[in-house]
Design a protein around this motif. Structure first.
Motif, PDB file in Angstrom:
ATOM      1  N   MET A  52       0.143 -90.551  -5.516  1.00 35.77           N
ATOM      2  CA  MET A  52      -0.042 -88.696  -5.012  1.00 35.77           C
ATOM      3  C   MET A  52       0.740 -88.124  -5.592  1.00 35.77           C
ATOM      4  N   SER A  85      -5.335 -86.500  -2.799  1.00 36.10           N
ATOM      5  CA  SER A  85      -4.595 -87.368  -2.673  1.00 36.10           C
ATOM      6  C   SER A  85      -5.360 -88.064  -1.256  1.00 36.10           C
ATOM      7  N   GLY A 103      -7.182 -91.258  -0.305  1.00 36.76           N
ATOM      8  CA  GLY A 103      -6.467 -92.203   0.374  1.00 36.76           C
ATOM      9  C   GLY A 103      -7.044 -92.189   2.236  1.00 36.76           C
ATOM     10  N   LEU A 159      -2.076 -99.686   2.109  1.00 35.51           N
ATOM     11  CA  LEU A 159      -1.733 -98.725   1.503  1.00 35.51           C
ATOM     12  C   LEU A 159      -0.299 -98.770   0.873  1.00 35.51           C
ATOM     13  N   LEU A 183       1.618 -96.712  -1.554  1.00 31.67           N
ATOM     14  CA  LEU A 183       1.340 -94.837  -1.811  1.00 31.67           C
ATOM     15  C   LEU A 183       2.563 -95.126  -2.746  1.00 31.67           C
ATOM     16  N   THR A 226       1.147 -88.487   3.452  1.00 32.43           N
ATOM     17  CA  THR A 226       1.325 -89.928   3.568  1.00 32.43           C
ATOM     18  C   THR A 226       0.669 -89.556   5.833  1.00 32.43           C
ATOM     19  N   ILE A 242      -2.995 -89.135   5.726  1.00 30.02           N
ATOM     20  CA  ILE A 242      -3.672 -90.631   5.361  1.00 30.02           C
ATOM     21  C   ILE A 242      -3.412 -91.461   7.087  1.00 30.02           C
ATOM     22  N   LEU A 301       1.016 -98.596   5.884  1.00 31.11           N
ATOM     23  CA  LEU A 301       1.203 -98.069   4.502  1.00 31.11           C
ATOM     24  C   LEU A 301       2.520 -98.015   3.626  1.00 31.11           C
TER      25      LEU A 301
END
Length: 266
Positions: free
Chosen positions: A23, A31, A35, A46, A48, A83, A86, A95
């Motif tokens: 990120m 980002s 994402g 995903l 991160l 976050t 996304i 995530l």
């Protein structure tokens, strides 16, 4: 029950595709775009990356990404904002944060976990966290209270005794490091990789996801034949690096690359 366990128990996937990116590279708003693009093109989970000044487990591609990211003003507020954005795009996709322990410690363990959970994160990968320490035990218990997972790394050098001991504080899946050294794209993998993954799965009884060095559809397809998941980071970060000055170009290149990998994994 964790969201990651639900995914692997669902029977919907034979082998999970787990992309990673850092990120803040080249900036936090891009980002969010990256994402969402990765989620739209086939990520099952995903990962991160939270930028940290001493990424000891990472190779040159990700180290450069971290350096670019840290040229921006770092703040946990920004990390959690990105976050959340996304996560809100595709809430059913788990995530996971990859972070070193220092940022968690300085944020405060409970504060960090509460905000991570609120942002949509369901697990942590912490390369520098010793598995047999008081901190590991505390972190595992705090994560379990929140239905979050502590995902340990296992390397080719890990002994059977260490692997057995990892059972106590492992959940979600095991991140199996396919080769010695730091992250980075590789042409070949050890001939006994299949046997080592099977041994690890039998011993620790969690899904085994393989990472470090996988970059091509052919490699992903081969390893997905016996691993429960494929983790790709450096190759994705290279796509961002090569196109990062143009967010639309990077978005399109990411979409193409992610789709090719996804199509190669059964």
């Amino acid at each position: 029950m964790s969201k990651i366990k639900d995914l692997f128990d669902s029977g919907k996937i034979k082998s999970a595709f787990i992309p990673y990116f850092t990120m803040g590279d080249p900036n936090y708003n891009d980002s969010i775009t990256f994402g969402k693009t990765i989620l739209d093109n086939g990520a099952d989970i995903l990962e991160l990356g939270i930028p940290f000044s001493d990424p000891v487990a990472d190779g040159p591609v990700i180290q450069r990404a971290v350096a670019r990211s840290l040229k921006n003003k770092f703040s946990f507020e920004e990390i959690f904002r990105v976050t959340k954005e996304i996560h809100s795009h595709k809430k059913e996709t788990p995530l996971v944060y990859l972070t070193y322990f220092n940022p968690i410690y300085h944020c405060g363990i409970q504060n960090f976990l509460n905000q991570a959970k609120d942002s949509g994160v369901v697990g942590l990968v912490i390369p520098d966290l010793p598995f047999d320490t008081e901190e590991s035990e505390i972190l595992f218990q705090e994560l379990r209270k929140r239905d979050m997972d502590l995902i340990h790394l296992v390397t080719p050098a890990s002994t059977k005794k260490r692997i057995e001991a990892l059972k106590k504080t492992s959940s979600g899946f095991i991140y199996y490091v396919t080769s010695f050294g730091v992250t980075g794209e590789r042409r070949e993998f050890s001939v006994d990789l299949k046997e080592r993954i099977r041994f690890l799965k039998d011993t620790i009884q969690l899904p085994i996801c393989a990472g470090f060095g996988i970059s091509t559809p052919e490699q992903a397809s081969q390893i997905a034949g016996y691993a429960d998941g494929i983790i790709i980071g450096s190759a994705i970060q290279r796509v961002i690096e090569e196109n990062g000055q143009n967010s639309m170009s990077a978005k399109n290149a990411l979409a193409e690359y992610i789709a090719k990998i996804r199509a190669a994994i059964p």
